[in-house]
Design a protein around this motif. Sequence first.
Motif, PDB file in Angstrom:
ATOM      1  N   UNK A   1       0.835  -1.204   0.000  1.00 32.27           N
ATOM      2  CA  UNK A   1       0.000   0.000   0.000  1.00 32.27           C
ATOM      3  C   UNK A   1       0.866   1.248   0.000  1.00 32.27           C
ATOM      4  N   UNK A   2       1.942   1.260   0.776  1.00 35.01           N
ATOM      5  CA  UNK A   2       2.833   2.424   0.826  1.00 35.01           C
ATOM      6  C   UNK A   2       3.492   2.666  -0.526  1.00 35.01           C
ATOM      7  N   UNK A   3       3.852   1.584  -1.213  1.00 40.42           N
ATOM      8  CA  UNK A   3       4.462   1.699  -2.538  1.00 40.42           C
ATOM      9  C   UNK A   3       3.470   2.325  -3.521  1.00 40.42           C
ATOM     10  N   UNK A   4       2.230   1.850  -3.504  1.00 41.54           N
ATOM     11  CA  UNK A   4       1.206   2.369  -4.413  1.00 41.54           C
ATOM     12  C   UNK A   4       0.873   3.825  -4.092  1.00 41.54           C
ATOM     13  N   UNK A   5       0.779   4.138  -2.816  1.00 45.94           N
ATOM     14  CA  UNK A   5       0.419   5.498  -2.405  1.00 45.94           C
ATOM     15  C   UNK A   5       1.501   6.498  -2.779  1.00 45.94           C
ATOM     16  N   UNK A   6       2.755   6.042  -2.838  1.00 47.58           N
ATOM     17  CA  UNK A   6       3.859   6.935  -3.180  1.00 47.58           C
ATOM     18  C   UNK A   6       4.011   7.126  -4.684  1.00 47.58           C
ATOM     19  N   UNK A   7       3.292   6.326  -5.485  1.00 45.56           N
ATOM     20  CA  UNK A   7       3.417   6.404  -6.930  1.00 45.56           C
ATOM     21  C   UNK A   7       2.680   7.622  -7.464  1.00 45.56           C
ATOM     22  N   UNK A   8       3.314   8.320  -8.439  1.00 43.74           N
ATOM     23  CA  UNK A   8       2.721   9.549  -8.965  1.00 43.74           C
ATOM     24  C   UNK A   8       1.401   9.295  -9.670  1.00 43.74           C
ATOM     25  N   UNK A   9       1.218   8.083 -10.201  1.00 43.81           N
ATOM     26  CA  UNK A   9      -0.001   7.782 -10.951  1.00 43.81           C
ATOM     27  C   UNK A   9      -1.141   7.380 -10.027  1.00 43.81           C
ATOM     28  N   UNK A  10      -0.861   6.463  -9.088  1.00 43.24           N
ATOM     29  CA  UNK A  10      -1.925   5.918  -8.250  1.00 43.24           C
ATOM     30  C   UNK A  10      -2.034   6.608  -6.882  1.00 43.24           C
ATOM     31  N   UNK A  11      -1.113   7.532  -6.603  1.00 41.84           N
ATOM     32  CA  UNK A  11      -1.124   8.179  -5.293  1.00 41.84           C
ATOM     33  C   UNK A  11      -2.377   8.984  -5.013  1.00 41.84           C
ATOM     34  N   UNK A  12      -3.079   9.420  -6.082  1.00 40.23           N
ATOM     35  CA  UNK A  12      -4.301  10.209  -5.899  1.00 40.23           C
ATOM     36  C   UNK A  12      -5.550   9.356  -5.753  1.00 40.23           C
ATOM     37  N   UNK A  13      -5.389   8.035  -5.839  1.00 40.72           N
ATOM     38  CA  UNK A  13      -6.539   7.155  -5.673  1.00 40.72           C
ATOM     39  C   UNK A  13      -7.108   7.277  -4.258  1.00 40.72           C
ATOM     40  N   UNK A  14      -8.426   7.130  -4.115  1.00 41.53           N
ATOM     41  CA  UNK A  14      -9.006   7.061  -2.768  1.00 41.53           C
ATOM     42  C   UNK A  14      -8.391   5.889  -1.996  1.00 41.53           C
ATOM     43  N   UNK A  15      -8.338   6.017  -0.696  1.00 39.61           N
ATOM     44  CA  UNK A  15      -7.718   4.984   0.146  1.00 39.61           C
ATOM     45  C   UNK A  15      -8.318   3.603  -0.103  1.00 39.61           C
ATOM     46  N   UNK A  16      -9.620   3.542  -0.327  1.00 32.25           N
ATOM     47  CA  UNK A  16     -10.257   2.230  -0.490  1.00 32.25           C
ATOM     48  C   UNK A  16      -9.718   1.529  -1.740  1.00 32.25           C
ATOM     49  N   UNK A  17      -9.431   2.289  -2.807  1.00 29.82           N
ATOM     50  CA  UNK A  17      -8.934   1.686  -4.038  1.00 29.82           C
ATOM     51  C   UNK A  17      -7.471   1.260  -3.897  1.00 29.82           C
ATOM     52  N   UNK A  18      -6.681   2.064  -3.203  1.00 28.23           N
ATOM     53  CA  UNK A  18      -5.288   1.676  -2.938  1.00 28.23           C
ATOM     54  C   UNK A  18      -5.256   0.405  -2.107  1.00 28.23           C
ATOM     55  N   UNK A  19      -6.140   0.328  -1.119  1.00 29.58           N
ATOM     56  CA  UNK A  19      -6.192  -0.878  -0.283  1.00 29.58           C
ATOM     57  C   UNK A  19      -6.593  -2.103  -1.112  1.00 29.58           C
ATOM     58  N   UNK A  20      -7.536  -1.937  -2.038  1.00 31.21           N
ATOM     59  CA  UNK A  20      -7.951  -3.061  -2.868  1.00 31.21           C
ATOM     60  C   UNK A  20      -6.833  -3.492  -3.818  1.00 31.21           C
ATOM     61  N   UNK A  21      -6.088  -2.536  -4.358  1.00 28.86           N
ATOM     62  CA  UNK A  21      -4.952  -2.890  -5.204  1.00 28.86           C
ATOM     63  C   UNK A  21      -3.885  -3.633  -4.408  1.00 28.86           C
ATOM     64  N   UNK A  22      -3.643  -3.169  -3.180  1.00 24.67           N
ATOM     65  CA  UNK A  22      -2.639  -3.821  -2.332  1.00 24.67           C
ATOM     66  C   UNK A  22      -3.025  -5.261  -2.033  1.00 24.67           C
TER      67      UNK A  22
END
Length: 263
Positions: free
Chosen positions: A20-41
């Motif tokens: 999740x930290x890796x995805x959140x730090x990415x310039x492309x996916x960092x703006x995703x809502x938390x719920x979507x980042x969590x689902x990707x993780x």
Amino acid sequence: MTERSFSEANSGKVSNRSIRNILAANSLFGDLPDRLINQMAEIAVLRRYGAGDLVHSKASEGTFLHGVVEGAVRVSSTSAAGREAILTYHGPGDWFGHIALIDGLTRTHDIHAQKDSLLVNIDHRDFNMLLKAEPEMYRYIALMLCRLLRLSFALIEDTALLSLPARLAKQLLTLADSYGEKRGEGTVIRLRLPQEDLAMLLGTTRQTVNRKLSEWAKLGWISVHYGEILILDPAALRSCLTREGEMRPEIPELTPGASGVII
């Protein structure tokens, strides 16, 4: 070995928080809502590749979306006679595999780890299920494709309008921006970069690249040693571009550790 079995052979789940930290730090996916980042993780796997390892081959079935966390991968195509053409490199922050994800067709190019690398792998089936459940994700996939298209147009423009020395200077500056590390009075490109590879990137011969690098080394702009290139005078390299009217803002200042798609 298929892409799937090759990937799963040495892969391992790590904590969802790490991914999740890796995805959140990415310039492309960092703006995703938390719920979507969590689902990707939840559906992502981290996988280490050694230098030279095959990530996927051209015309193979596309089964994973990949993101580069550490290291670099080489994008290339090989002729029937075995001649490799290097098209670009992907570094930290870059994603690839989205073309096959969208159209469901086979891979467009070979991808190898250029150095020891850490990738995020997401199974296409899992990602497509996420897309169906969360249509908002399509916007971010569209942005990935737009970025790829812009870079493709920039490459065509450079090939048509810039001289070979200008294209070589721009390539070195871009590589230094993505893989640069301060060393003494300069910035070393931390990527094994034989002159053959540089020549393939530019669509020319190793001898032509060698002559220009030797000339710049004598001028004190760069230093070349066993596949390593040290940028000593980036302003001089940028002058090769400005003399040809190449004033676009994407010509990078050297900021070691920066990342981006390399074209």
